[in-house]
Scaffold this active site. Structure first.
Site, short mmCIF file in Angstrom:
data_model
loop_
_atom_site.label_atom_id
_atom_site.label_comp_id
_atom_site.label_asym_id
_atom_site.label_seq_id
_atom_site.Cartn_x
_atom_site.Cartn_y
_atom_site.Cartn_z
N ASP A 161 0.86 -1.17 0.00
CA ASP A 161 0.00 0.00 0.00
C ASP A 161 0.91 1.23 0.00
O ASP A 161 2.13 1.14 0.16
CB ASP A 161 -0.97 -0.01 1.18
C1 BGC Z 1 -4.96 3.27 0.14
C2 BGC Z 1 -5.18 2.22 -0.90
C3 BGC Z 1 -5.04 2.81 -2.27
C4 BGC Z 1 -3.69 3.46 -2.39
C5 BGC Z 1 -3.41 4.05 -3.76
C6 BGC Z 1 -3.71 4.08 -0.10
O1 BGC Z 1 -3.61 5.17 0.74
O2 BGC Z 1 -4.92 2.66 1.41
O3 BGC Z 1 -6.45 1.63 -0.74
O4 BGC Z 1 -5.22 1.83 -3.25
O5 BGC Z 1 -3.61 4.49 -1.43
O6 BGC Z 1 -4.16 5.14 -4.03
#
Ligand code: BGC
Length: 726
Positions: free
Chosen positions: A270
């Site tokens: 993530d």
């Molecule tokens: C979130 C994810 C997301 C990623 C990319 C993160 O902050 O937890 O769910 O896919 O950002 O945008």
């Protein structure tokens, strides 16, 4: 599209320098490529990465850039700079629609409609693919039990079985059957592995500490379902699992995800989750963070630079085997190959088709259909549906708000949104009723002028429609709340309106189950609209005026008060359950001040008609591995409106080797019934559905007695017993 074979991919890998390989493992946001700070989608802190232009030029993937023309330009520029001409993968969070925004996933969960869910994902994929995207960071399948957590809006709810069905439906919709040749599909990335939904206290990014049984029994099934459906990518979660942050957790990623669940696709961290291993306190610096993540098998590091800055040295010093890097890079190249990018790096990106396809009428009508299936009627004393001749006072901060798409609707544009007042006014023209509008209050502020104007307007009307809720920023990532009532200003507005003797229909917009005290007890009807998406206002109007009979059923319990949280239907019994016959027995498991039960349970939702359930008939008293049980009942629509009932079947294992939930959803059926019509609904219960994880984690069933429940929701059921024989 033409793909290359494994040998060619290995050949390509051999030509790459160590730095080039590691750059494949880096993902950056669009601003690194198109030069503008706020270009594209930013979903986490932007740390200074300290990387060279050369590394940027070699990066393997990019996050959050959409729009065919832009994508084509960035890909072409990249190919000019990349020595070996390896195309980038374009990824983004297409969670509930690209530009045609569907209801939030929690609302989609309430539709109990996998086909529509699949269709919504297929449309999201089509709009994304033509706009240049290759991968969506969806579905989010984290099981959720705590409405304080803002991200419950991204999940389909609290039930592992329902979540698994939706996980599969979304993956099918995104990926289709032939990702390589069907360029209108995108690869799916199931997230967040694992158990991100179980953060303590509902606080964002917080610690998760679950028993292995809890993890396997409740949290894992939906991820597994997505993988069984062929989901190409997995994203790590921010939280700890068994004491180690998921992103550096070897046991979780190597032993469980890869070896046991058989996942051999791309594992992406993530946003910033690799560097966060330092703050978690398991890595002392970036190099140690890179080490832990690569050992765990994380192939792509999203938005931090621990890999590109430290893996070369870790490999050269012999601390990290180069084979680990090769393995990761091969998985990334493999995905590129599967997407057909070596043959056509622009894949589906097509500016002309984009103009015709994105937000087209056909897509919008599916969004409207899904929104009308997702709204849940929580209360109705008979004031709904509205009558054509009634004068309506439409009041509240959501009367004219365009903030109805919900979080994760990056490409959704305000100018495309119809507000509730416009939708109702349009209906009013047809029905010749009068509609008066007043804001009444803001989301969290109210002035005397506002509420007085609201009262003036309300006095002139037969019915008040009060549109209240949370702004979209109050849920979603970083949207945890400790108090999940509506903001005080809106409760005050309700109190003012209640002083008039007029029926009040409340329409609630929000991203989580709320504590509805002060609303449900004051209103004559409550319609839970969630964040209903691009066509939400029209869908709600259809329901308010009875053109659509509501059929949504909650996929997450609504607490009686926040002090009950987590409250969910598939809980265990205790040794001292509260008995109906002795509700006040002090030494039973209960609260002194509120009931144990949620205000509105899982599976709950009203209709404009009434359904009567017949007796449950069982095909036998016993079931064996070879002889399943038929459970049959007859449902009758006893009202005078056609309606859809979601007939639900639950099971309880009366005596288990370990404690078993009071009820578990095992099957359901959506049945359309005309007024006066009866239909027989039959379910098959197999031995397989009675299996669970025992104390030694074996997944088997026990002989003995089971209860089977059939009914309209997890609370209102009738019960029969049967035995499992072996
Ligand atoms: C979130 C994810 C997301 C990623 C990319 C993160 O902050 O937890 O769910 O896919 O950002 O945008």
């Amino acid at each position: 599209m033409i793909t290359v074979d494994n040998q060619q991919l290995s050949g390509l890998l051999e030509q790459m320098t160590l730095e080039e390989k590691i750059a494949q493992m880096l993902q950056l946001v669009a601003s690194y490529f198109v030069g503008s700070e706020d270009d594209g989608q930013i979903t986490g802190p932007m740390e200074s990465l300290g990387i060279t232009e050369e590394t940027v030029n070699q990066a393997g993937s990019i996050l959050g850039l959409g729009g065919a023309a832009k994508v084509i330009q960035v890909q072409q520029d990249h190919l000019k700079n990349d020595r070996l001409g390896i195309p980038m993968i374009f990824m983004a969070d297409i969670v509930h629609g690209y530009k045609t925004i569907f209801p939030i996933p929690l609302a989609i969960g309430c539709s109990w409609d996998q086909e529509l869910a699949e269709q919504s994902a297929a449309i999201a994929a089509k709009e994304s693919a033509v706009s240049g995207l290759h991968v969506t960071f969806a579905p989010m399948v984290d099981l959720v039990r705590d409405p304080r957590w803002g991200r419950v809006m991204e999940s389909t709810g609290e039930d592992p079985y329902l979540n698994s069905l939706f996980a599969r439906a979304f993956v099918r919709g995104f990926q289709g059957e032939d990702l390589t040749n069907d360029v209108s599909r995108v690869a799916a990335c199931v997230k967040h592995f694992a158990a991100y939904g179980a953060g303590e206290g509902g606080r964002e990014y917080n610690t998760v500490d679950l028993s292995e049984r809890q993890l396997r029994e409740y949290y894992l099934p939906a991820y597994k379902a997505a993988l069984d459906e062929g989901c190409e990518l997995v994203m790590t979660s921010f939280n700890t699992v068994h004491g180690s942050p998921a992103t550096g957790n070897r046991t979780l990623m190597r032993d469980l995800l890869r070896a046991e669940l058989g996942f051999d696709g791309v594992l992406i961290s993530d946003w910033g989750a690799v560097i966060e291993l330092i703050a978690h306190g398991v890595a002392e610096d970036e190099s140690a963070a890179a080490y832990l993540a690569v050992q765990a098998g994380v192939d792509i590091e999203m938005m931090t630079s621990c890999y590109v800055k430290h893996l070369p040295e870790l490999v050269r010093s012999g601390k990290v085997e180069e084979s680990l890097i090769d393995e990761a890079v091969l998985r990334i190249l493999n995905l590129k190959n599967k997407l057909g990018l070596f043959d056509n790096p622009l894949r589906g990106a097509d500016p002309e088709a984009e103009r015709a396809i994105v937000f087209c009428d056909e897509h919008r009508s599916v969004s409207r259909e899904l929104a009308s299936q997702s709204c849940v009627l929580l209360k109705n004393t008979g004031v709904l549906p509205l009558q054509a001749e009634q004068r309506i006072a439409l009041i509240g901060p959501f009367a004219q708000s365009k903030d109805i798409l919900g979080s994760w609707s990056w490409m959704g544009a305000e100018e495309d949104i119809m507000t509730l007042d416009t939708a109702i006014q349009a209906k009013a023209k047809i029905t010749s009723s009068n509609v008066l509008v007043a804001e009444g209050s803001g989301i969290d502020s109210i002035t005397e002028t506002q509420w007085k104007e609201a009262l003036d307007v309300a006095r002139q009307a037969d019915v008040i429609v009060l549109a209240v809720g949370e702004s979209s920023h109050m849920s979603g990532e970083g949207g945890s709340r400790a108090d999940i009532r509506l903001p005080e200003a809106q409760l005050q507005l309700m109190d003012h309106l209640r002083t008039l003797d007029k029926p009040i229909v409340t329409v609630v917009f929000n991203g989580r189950p709320l504590d509805l005290q002060g609303i449900h007890d004051q209103a004559d009807a409550v319609l839970e609209a969630w964040f209903p998406g691009s066509e939400g206002a029209t869908a709600i109007t259809d329901i308010l005026y009875g053109e659509v009979n509501p059929s949504g059923r909650l996929s997450m319990s609504f607490p009686h008060a926040v002090g009950q949280v987590p409250v969910y239907y598939n809980h265990f019994n205790t040794g001292r359950p509260q008995k109906e016959s002795e509700p006040d027995n002090r030494y039973s498991s209960k609260y002194l001040d509120i009931p144990n039960e949620p205000l509105f349970p899982f599976g709950y939702g009203l209709s404009y008609t009434e359904f009567k359930y017949g007796e449950i008939a069982l095909s036998a008293e016993g079931i064996t591995t070879d002889r399943p049980l038929q459970v049959t009942t007859t449902i009758t629509n006893t009202g005078d409106t056609a309606g859809v009932e979601v007939v639900q079947l639950y099971i309880r294992d009366i005596t288990g080797e370990v404690v078993r939930p009071m009820k578990e959803l095992k099957a359901f059926s959506k049945v359309l019934l005309q007024p006066g019509e009866s239909k027989e609904v039959s379910f098959t219960v197999t031995e397989e559905q009675l299996r669970y994880h025992h104390s030694d984690l074996s997944y088997t069933s026990d002989t003995g007695e089971f209860a089977v429940f059939v009914g309209a929701n997890s609370r209102d059921v009738s019960e029969r017993r049967f035995r499992l024989l072996k």
